[in-house]
Scaffold this motif. Structure first.
Motif, PDB file in Angstrom:
ATOM      1  N   LEU A 240      40.498  -7.346  -6.203  1.00 38.18           N
ATOM      2  CA  LEU A 240      42.028  -7.425  -7.198  1.00 38.18           C
ATOM      3  C   LEU A 240      42.917  -8.490  -5.678  1.00 38.18           C
ATOM      4  CD1 LEU A 240      44.502  -6.903  -8.644  1.00 38.18           C
ATOM      5  CD2 LEU A 240      44.524  -5.232  -7.205  1.00 38.18           C
ATOM      6  N   LEU A 241      43.696  -9.671  -6.168  1.00 42.93           N
ATOM      7  CA  LEU A 241      44.243 -10.602  -5.588  1.00 42.93           C
ATOM      8  C   LEU A 241      45.941 -10.635  -5.716  1.00 42.93           C
ATOM      9  CD1 LEU A 241      42.501 -13.354  -5.098  1.00 42.93           C
ATOM     10  CD2 LEU A 241      42.347 -11.401  -3.723  1.00 42.93           C
ATOM     11  N   LEU A 242      46.851  -9.369  -4.914  1.00 43.33           N
ATOM     12  CA  LEU A 242      48.542  -9.055  -5.790  1.00 43.33           C
ATOM     13  C   LEU A 242      48.890 -10.189  -4.862  1.00 43.33           C
ATOM     14  CD1 LEU A 242      48.423  -5.478  -6.041  1.00 43.33           C
ATOM     15  CD2 LEU A 242      48.987  -7.016  -8.036  1.00 43.33           C
ATOM     16  N   ALA A 246      56.955  -9.035   1.795  1.00 47.55           N
ATOM     17  CA  ALA A 246      56.570  -9.662   3.483  1.00 47.55           C
ATOM     18  C   ALA A 246      56.692  -7.829   3.324  1.00 47.55           C
ATOM     19  CB  ALA A 246      57.628 -10.466   4.016  1.00 47.55           C
ATOM     20  N   SER A 247      57.756  -7.799   3.269  1.00 51.55           N
ATOM     21  CA  SER A 247      57.981  -5.663   3.665  1.00 51.55           C
ATOM     22  C   SER A 247      57.060  -4.886   2.672  1.00 51.55           C
ATOM     23  CB  SER A 247      58.938  -5.551   3.275  1.00 51.55           C
ATOM     24  OG  SER A 247      59.890  -5.255   2.886  1.00 51.55           O
ATOM     25  N   GLN A 248      56.493  -4.968   2.087  1.00 50.65           N
ATOM     26  CA  GLN A 248      55.603  -4.289   0.832  1.00 50.65           C
ATOM     27  C   GLN A 248      54.257  -4.324   1.543  1.00 50.65           C
ATOM     28  OE1 GLN A 248      57.102  -6.175  -2.670  1.00 50.65           O
ATOM     29  NE2 GLN A 248      57.547  -5.260  -3.081  1.00 50.65           N
ATOM     30  N   GLY A 249      53.378  -4.307   2.167  1.00 50.73           N
ATOM     31  CA  GLY A 249      52.337  -4.420   2.690  1.00 50.73           C
ATOM     32  C   GLY A 249      51.883  -3.046   2.987  1.00 50.73           C
ATOM     33  N   PRO A 250      52.262  -2.020   3.680  1.00 48.38           N
ATOM     34  CA  PRO A 250      51.779  -1.148   3.757  1.00 48.38           C
ATOM     35  C   PRO A 250      52.428   0.152   2.378  1.00 48.38           C
ATOM     36  CG  PRO A 250      53.467  -0.768   5.527  1.00 48.38           C
ATOM     37  CD  PRO A 250      53.651  -2.868   4.794  1.00 48.38           C
ATOM     38  N   ALA A 251      53.204   0.206   1.424  1.00 52.66           N
ATOM     39  CA  ALA A 251      53.499   0.827  -0.105  1.00 52.66           C
ATOM     40  C   ALA A 251      52.252   0.202  -0.509  1.00 52.66           C
ATOM     41  CB  ALA A 251      54.829   0.406  -0.135  1.00 52.66           C
ATOM     42  N   ARG A 253      49.180  -0.680   0.080  1.00 53.24           N
ATOM     43  CA  ARG A 253      48.186  -0.597   0.311  1.00 53.24           C
ATOM     44  C   ARG A 253      47.858   0.366  -0.153  1.00 53.24           C
ATOM     45  NH1 ARG A 253      49.228  -3.871   4.661  1.00 53.24           N
ATOM     46  NH2 ARG A 253      50.143  -2.052   6.372  1.00 53.24           N
ATOM     47  N   GLU A 254      48.492   1.697   0.385  1.00 51.14           N
ATOM     48  CA  GLU A 254      48.955   2.977  -0.315  1.00 51.14           C
ATOM     49  C   GLU A 254      48.376   3.205  -2.067  1.00 51.14           C
ATOM     50  OE1 GLU A 254      48.658   6.786   0.405  1.00 51.14           O
ATOM     51  OE2 GLU A 254      49.151   5.086   1.518  1.00 51.14           O
ATOM     52  N   LEU A 255      49.498   2.591  -2.647  1.00 49.52           N
ATOM     53  CA  LEU A 255      48.950   2.265  -3.922  1.00 49.52           C
ATOM     54  C   LEU A 255      47.988   1.831  -4.276  1.00 49.52           C
ATOM     55  CD1 LEU A 255      51.979   0.587  -5.238  1.00 49.52           C
ATOM     56  CD2 LEU A 255      51.657   2.969  -5.828  1.00 49.52           C
ATOM     57  N   LEU A 256      47.297   0.641  -3.558  1.00 49.47           N
ATOM     58  CA  LEU A 256      45.303   0.773  -3.437  1.00 49.47           C
ATOM     59  C   LEU A 256      44.560   1.936  -3.238  1.00 49.47           C
ATOM     60  CD1 LEU A 256      45.439  -2.669  -2.439  1.00 49.47           C
ATOM     61  CD2 LEU A 256      44.930  -1.988  -4.665  1.00 49.47           C
ATOM     62  N   SER A 257      44.892   2.393  -2.596  1.00 55.59           N
ATOM     63  CA  SER A 257      44.434   3.883  -1.738  1.00 55.59           C
ATOM     64  C   SER A 257      43.963   5.145  -2.707  1.00 55.59           C
ATOM     65  CB  SER A 257      44.527   3.658  -0.158  1.00 55.59           C
ATOM     66  OG  SER A 257      43.491   5.200   0.340  1.00 55.59           O
ATOM     67  N   SER A 258      45.338   5.143  -3.254  1.00 52.28           N
ATOM     68  CA  SER A 258      45.588   6.639  -3.669  1.00 52.28           C
ATOM     69  C   SER A 258      44.559   5.924  -5.102  1.00 52.28           C
ATOM     70  CB  SER A 258      47.319   6.397  -4.490  1.00 52.28           C
ATOM     71  OG  SER A 258      47.746   5.454  -5.078  1.00 52.28           O
ATOM     72  N   THR A 259      44.458   5.241  -6.137  1.00 52.71           N
ATOM     73  CA  THR A 259      43.951   5.131  -6.407  1.00 52.71           C
ATOM     74  C   THR A 259      42.587   5.645  -6.790  1.00 52.71           C
ATOM     75  OG1 THR A 259      42.751   3.069  -6.785  1.00 52.71           O
ATOM     76  CG2 THR A 259      45.150   2.748  -7.936  1.00 52.71           C
ATOM     77  N   CYS A 260      41.878   5.640  -5.302  1.00 56.29           N
ATOM     78  CA  CYS A 260      41.084   5.518  -5.553  1.00 56.29           C
ATOM     79  C   CYS A 260      39.073   5.377  -5.694  1.00 56.29           C
ATOM     80  CB  CYS A 260      40.457   7.604  -5.403  1.00 56.29           C
ATOM     81  SG  CYS A 260      41.570   8.887  -5.109  1.00 56.29           S
ATOM     82  N   VAL A 261      39.762   3.701  -6.193  1.00 57.81           N
ATOM     83  CA  VAL A 261      38.444   3.167  -6.649  1.00 57.81           C
ATOM     84  C   VAL A 261      38.842   1.320  -5.806  1.00 57.81           C
ATOM     85  CG1 VAL A 261      38.672   4.042  -8.851  1.00 57.81           C
ATOM     86  CG2 VAL A 261      40.426   2.512  -8.518  1.00 57.81           C
ATOM     87  N   PHE A 262      39.219   1.703  -5.008  1.00 55.58           N
ATOM     88  CA  PHE A 262      39.010   0.263  -4.304  1.00 55.58           C
ATOM     89  C   PHE A 262      38.293   0.634  -2.892  1.00 55.58           C
ATOM     90  CE2 PHE A 262      42.034  -1.074  -7.766  1.00 55.58           C
ATOM     91  CZ  PHE A 262      41.611  -1.784  -7.974  1.00 55.58           C
ATOM     92  N   ASP A 263      38.217  -0.399  -2.609  1.00 50.45           N
ATOM     93  CA  ASP A 263      37.642   0.241  -0.860  1.00 50.45           C
ATOM     94  C   ASP A 263      37.859  -1.884  -0.903  1.00 50.45           C
ATOM     95  OD1 ASP A 263      35.736  -1.485  -1.881  1.00 50.45           O
ATOM     96  OD2 ASP A 263      33.966  -0.218  -0.998  1.00 50.45           O
ATOM     97  N   CYS A 277      49.613 -11.837   0.929  1.00 51.22           N
ATOM     98  CA  CYS A 277      48.706 -11.204   0.003  1.00 51.22           C
ATOM     99  C   CYS A 277      48.195 -10.171   0.204  1.00 51.22           C
ATOM    100  CB  CYS A 277      47.918 -12.370  -0.430  1.00 51.22           C
ATOM    101  SG  CYS A 277      45.921 -12.146  -1.208  1.00 51.22           S
ATOM    102  N   ALA A 278      47.507  -9.038  -0.663  1.00 54.61           N
ATOM    103  CA  ALA A 278      47.049  -7.827  -0.963  1.00 54.61           C
ATOM    104  C   ALA A 278      45.396  -8.357  -1.884  1.00 54.61           C
ATOM    105  CB  ALA A 278      47.601  -6.778  -1.630  1.00 54.61           C
ATOM    106  N   LEU A 279      44.299  -7.256  -0.788  1.00 49.74           N
ATOM    107  CA  LEU A 279      43.200  -7.907  -1.569  1.00 49.74           C
ATOM    108  C   LEU A 279      42.243  -5.839  -1.964  1.00 49.74           C
ATOM    109  CD1 LEU A 279      40.291  -8.456   0.546  1.00 49.74           C
ATOM    110  CD2 LEU A 279      42.007  -9.478   1.078  1.00 49.74           C
ATOM    111  N   ALA A 280      41.947  -6.498  -2.675  1.00 49.54           N
ATOM    112  CA  ALA A 280      40.558  -4.689  -2.403  1.00 49.54           C
ATOM    113  C   ALA A 280      39.701  -5.148  -3.423  1.00 49.54           C
ATOM    114  CB  ALA A 280      41.201  -3.695  -2.907  1.00 49.54           C
ATOM    115  N   ARG A 281      38.546  -4.559  -3.446  1.00 48.87           N
ATOM    116  CA  ARG A 281      37.752  -4.357  -4.187  1.00 48.87           C
ATOM    117  C   ARG A 281      37.091  -3.057  -5.472  1.00 48.87           C
ATOM    118  NH1 ARG A 281      33.844  -9.432  -4.600  1.00 48.87           N
ATOM    119  NH2 ARG A 281      34.409 -10.377  -2.566  1.00 48.87           N
TER     120      ARG A 281
END
Length: 283
Positions: A240-242, A246-251, A253-263, A277-281
């Motif tokens: 996933l690439l999003l 510029a100020s939304q990186g932490p938020a 990353r937290e949204l991605l982490s909260s799904t419990c399906v991405f690392d 750009c946020a990325l996750a697998r």
């Protein structure tokens, strides 16, 4: 009037109007009307302009001086070395969005078939570029705006990617794809908070489509929706690439982490050094 006289006068007027790179802008407008590239505009500096050419140039210069984006006047904008058609129904492609393409090309195998989805495709610049850079890939351009989807389809056809791209009118918040059907989801969704309108450049606010710019809930509503849909339609190991603010990186990353399906959750910066750009697998 000679071409060089027009360019000098137009650059002066555009400077007075506060337009960036006024001389270059005048040259591009002249090239658009005369059907010349920049080099041939320089070589044709002593050319006498016909009255219809002068009238056309005056009209386009007035539009630019009034603040209308150059890309909308010319009807095209370069992205990843290719010209993409744009209209006021689509966002104007920006250099920082190329980071999504660069990251996908870097992280995914070159000689490997893959199906991807570009959610909120707009002009289609991301999805079309991915197909052109990776001939083994097939993709879906998903866009809610019917006029924007027409532009995306036209760009795919013009640039030779239509055979490997489906274009579908649908909401990125409810993607009509089967679970596990994609190896890549990429998106540049609306992510500006309504409260931040005063910080947006005037010509962007006046001319570009607000539905492609602004998102509720502090600019995170569409990002949250894309993450939710990607968690469903990505196959295990899918990327996933999003793009985000510029100020939304932490938020994000937290949204991605909260799904419990991405690392592998990470943030990449653009050429200006800003989080972009946020990325996750998918696990």
């Amino acid at each position: 009037m000679r071409l060089r006289e027009y360019e000098h006068d137009a650059a002066r007027r555009l400077t007075k109007a506060g337009v960036d790179s006024p001389r270059l802008c005048a040259q591009l407008l002249a090239g658009h009307v005369l059907g010349l590239d920049r080099l041939h505009c320089v070589l044709a500096a002593e050319r006498e302009l016909a009255l219809p050419e002068i009238d056309a140039l005056e009209a386009l210069t007035a539009r630019r001086a009034a603040g209308e984006p150059l890309a909308y006047i010319l009807g095209a904008r370069e992205f990843f070395g290719r010209d993409f058609l744009v209209t006021p129904d689509t966002l104007i492609p920006r250099p920082e969005t190329e980071l999504l393409v660069e990251t996908a090309l870097e992280l995914l195998p070159v000689h490997h078939s893959l199906r991807f989805a570009d959610l909120g495709a707009g002009s289609g610049c991301i999805g079309v570029t991915l197909c052109l850079e990776r001939p083994q890939w097939r993709g879906l351009l998903l866009e809610l705006s019917a006029p924007a989807l027409c532009v995306a389809r036209e760009n795919a056809a013009r640039l030779g990617a239509a055979a490997r791209l489906d274009a579908l009118r649908a909401d990125m918040r409810s993607v009509p794809l089967q679970p596990g059907s994609c190896g890549l989801v990429v998106s540049n969704p609306p992510y500006i908070a309504e409260a931040e309108q005063s910080e947006v450049m005037d010509e962007v606010l006046r001319y570009e489509p607000h539905t492609a710019l602004f998102s509720p809930r502090e600019g995170l509503a569409h990002l949250r929706a894309v993450i939710s849909q990607a968690a469903r339609i990505l196959q295990p190991g899918g990327l996933l690439l999003l793009e985000h603010g510029a100020s939304q990186g932490p938020a994000v990353r937290e949204l991605l982490s909260s799904t419990c399906v991405f690392d592998g959750i990470a943030t990449r910066r653009d050429l200006a050094g800003l989080d972009r750009c946020a990325l996750a697998r998918k696990v």
